[in-house]
Design a protein around this motif. Structure first.
Motif, PDB file in Angstrom:
ATOM      1  N   SER A 110       1.515  -4.135   3.637  1.00 22.25           N
ATOM      2  CA  SER A 110       1.324  -4.920   2.413  1.00 22.25           C
ATOM      3  C   SER A 110       0.177  -5.910   2.611  1.00 22.25           C
ATOM      4  CB  SER A 110       2.611  -5.691   2.089  1.00 22.25           C
ATOM      5  OG  SER A 110       2.875  -6.645   3.101  1.00 22.25           O
ATOM      6  N   ARG A 111      -0.100  -6.665   1.560  1.00 20.05           N
ATOM      7  CA  ARG A 111      -1.112  -7.727   1.721  1.00 20.05           C
ATOM      8  C   ARG A 111      -0.670  -8.708   2.809  1.00 20.05           C
ATOM      9  NH1 ARG A 111      -5.173  -8.111  -2.103  1.00 20.05           N
ATOM     10  NH2 ARG A 111      -4.775  -7.135  -4.137  1.00 20.05           N
ATOM     11  N   ARG A 112       0.615  -8.977   2.878  1.00 20.40           N
ATOM     12  CA  ARG A 112       1.127  -9.891   3.901  1.00 20.40           C
ATOM     13  C   ARG A 112       0.792  -9.374   5.301  1.00 20.40           C
ATOM     14  NH1 ARG A 112       5.690 -10.287   2.048  1.00 20.40           N
ATOM     15  NH2 ARG A 112       5.733 -12.409   1.219  1.00 20.40           N
ATOM     16  N   VAL A 118       7.759  -0.870  13.561  1.00 22.75           N
ATOM     17  CA  VAL A 118       7.796   0.503  13.082  1.00 22.75           C
ATOM     18  C   VAL A 118       8.675   0.597  11.833  1.00 22.75           C
ATOM     19  CG1 VAL A 118       8.509   2.869  13.631  1.00 22.75           C
ATOM     20  CG2 VAL A 118       7.391   1.463  15.367  1.00 22.75           C
ATOM     21  N   GLY A 119       8.187   1.307  10.820  1.00 26.73           N
ATOM     22  CA  GLY A 119       8.922   1.475   9.570  1.00 26.73           C
ATOM     23  C   GLY A 119       8.517   0.498   8.494  1.00 26.73           C
ATOM     24  N   ARG A 120       7.774  -0.540   8.857  1.00 27.04           N
ATOM     25  CA  ARG A 120       7.376  -1.547   7.859  1.00 27.04           C
ATOM     26  C   ARG A 120       6.218  -1.031   7.011  1.00 27.04           C
ATOM     27  NH1 ARG A 120       6.656  -7.637   9.764  1.00 27.04           N
ATOM     28  NH2 ARG A 120       8.927  -7.468   9.645  1.00 27.04           N
ATOM     29  N   SER A 164       4.332   4.176  11.317  1.00 31.46           N
ATOM     30  CA  SER A 164       5.241   5.246  11.729  1.00 31.46           C
ATOM     31  C   SER A 164       5.478   5.275  13.240  1.00 31.46           C
ATOM     32  CB  SER A 164       4.683   6.604  11.290  1.00 31.46           C
ATOM     33  OG  SER A 164       3.362   6.779  11.778  1.00 31.46           O
ATOM     34  N   ASP A 165       4.538   4.758  14.017  1.00 29.77           N
ATOM     35  CA  ASP A 165       4.659   4.719  15.474  1.00 29.77           C
ATOM     36  C   ASP A 165       4.088   3.409  15.984  1.00 29.77           C
ATOM     37  OD1 ASP A 165       5.625   7.517  16.199  1.00 29.77           O
ATOM     38  OD2 ASP A 165       3.830   7.982  15.020  1.00 29.77           O
ATOM     39  N   THR A 212       0.860  -1.175   0.000  1.00 31.07           N
ATOM     40  CA  THR A 212       0.000   0.000   0.000  1.00 31.07           C
ATOM     41  C   THR A 212       0.904   1.236   0.000  1.00 31.07           C
ATOM     42  OG1 THR A 212      -0.100   0.293   2.410  1.00 31.07           O
ATOM     43  CG2 THR A 212      -1.630  -1.294   1.423  1.00 31.07           C
ATOM     44  N   LYS A 213       0.325   2.416   0.161  1.00 31.51           N
ATOM     45  CA  LYS A 213       1.116   3.645   0.190  1.00 31.51           C
ATOM     46  C   LYS A 213       1.432   4.106   1.615  1.00 31.51           C
ATOM     47  CE  LYS A 213      -1.942   6.227  -2.002  1.00 31.51           C
ATOM     48  NZ  LYS A 213      -2.667   7.428  -2.502  1.00 31.51           N
ATOM     49  N   PHE A 214       1.140   3.221   2.619  1.00 34.12           N
ATOM     50  CA  PHE A 214       1.337   3.611   4.013  1.00 34.12           C
ATOM     51  C   PHE A 214       2.303   2.679   4.739  1.00 34.12           C
ATOM     52  CE2 PHE A 214      -2.963   5.097   2.902  1.00 34.12           C
ATOM     53  CZ  PHE A 214      -2.767   6.463   3.075  1.00 34.12           C
TER      54      PHE A 214
END
Length: 203
Positions: free
Chosen positions: A81-83, A76-78, A31-32, A26-28
């Motif tokens: 995705s569909r996974r 955090v930072g990942r 972040s925390d 995805t586009k996200f």
């Protein structure tokens, strides 16, 4: 030997297709690190927004909260995705739009209320209400309300169907996409992060 080689090649191609599918992003990104409560609350809101956005609806929703097991796997930072969503939404549930009376919805939420009070309840019976207030005065008992539910619960899972006396004639729509796929497509197209612990992927 040629046959075995062909089968091996086909297996490798199928495996690669699966890897590509679950790896689609995805586009996200995360972040925390949210609290468990924030993760579950925003997860319910995420499914609610995804469904109503896809179906141009303003219906209520009541789905099972994301699990503590899924929360523990957050990093955090990942990139989401569909996974990731296979962890957040591990079951192939299909959303169903129902017309339920206010009194039925209150019955539906009895396990949730007990869960919120700290009582032990069957986890599969807990659904988080989104789009309306839980207090009795917020729902008119004899009025019909559109509400999204999972087919799991409508097929008897968690005992909610019998608890709320839900009848098949109250069904308005069953989607052909799983709840997981609906959420994924929403996260692919949403302009703003739908949860405070998500942010846009930095290119």
């Amino acid at each position: 030997q040629v046959k075995d080689s062909t089968l091996a090649q086909r297996f490798h191609q199928d495996l690669q297709r699966v890897k590509n599918y679950v790896g689609e992003q995805t586009k996200f990104q995360l972040s925390d690190m949210p609290t468990l409560q924030s993760f579950q609350k925003c997860g319910a809101m995420l499914t609610h927004l995804a469904l109503n956005n896809a179906r141009k609806s303003d219906a209520f929703s009541a789905f099972a909260p994301f699990s503590k097991k899924a929360w523990k796997k957050l990093k955090v930072g990942r990139v989401i995705s569909r996974r990731t969503l296979f962890t957040w939404l591990p079951y192939d549930n299909f959303p169903v739009l129902m017309n339920l009376y206010g009194q039925q919805i209150q019955k539906l939420l009895q396990p949730f209320k007990r869960w919120k009070q700290g009582h032990r309840v069957q986890q599969s019976a807990v659904v988080l209400p989104i789009g309306f207030q839980v207090k009795k005065s917020a729902l008119i008992p004899a009025q019909l309300y559109p509400i999204w539910l999972a087919n799991f619960h409508l097929n008897g899972g968690g005992g909610l169907r019998s608890l709320a006396l839900i009848h098949d004639s109250q069904k308005k729509l069953q989607t052909s996409e799983t709840l997981r796929d609906t959420v994924f497509l929403f996260l692919k197209t949403a302009k703003q992060p739908p949860c405070p612990f998500l942010s846009h992927v930095q290119n």
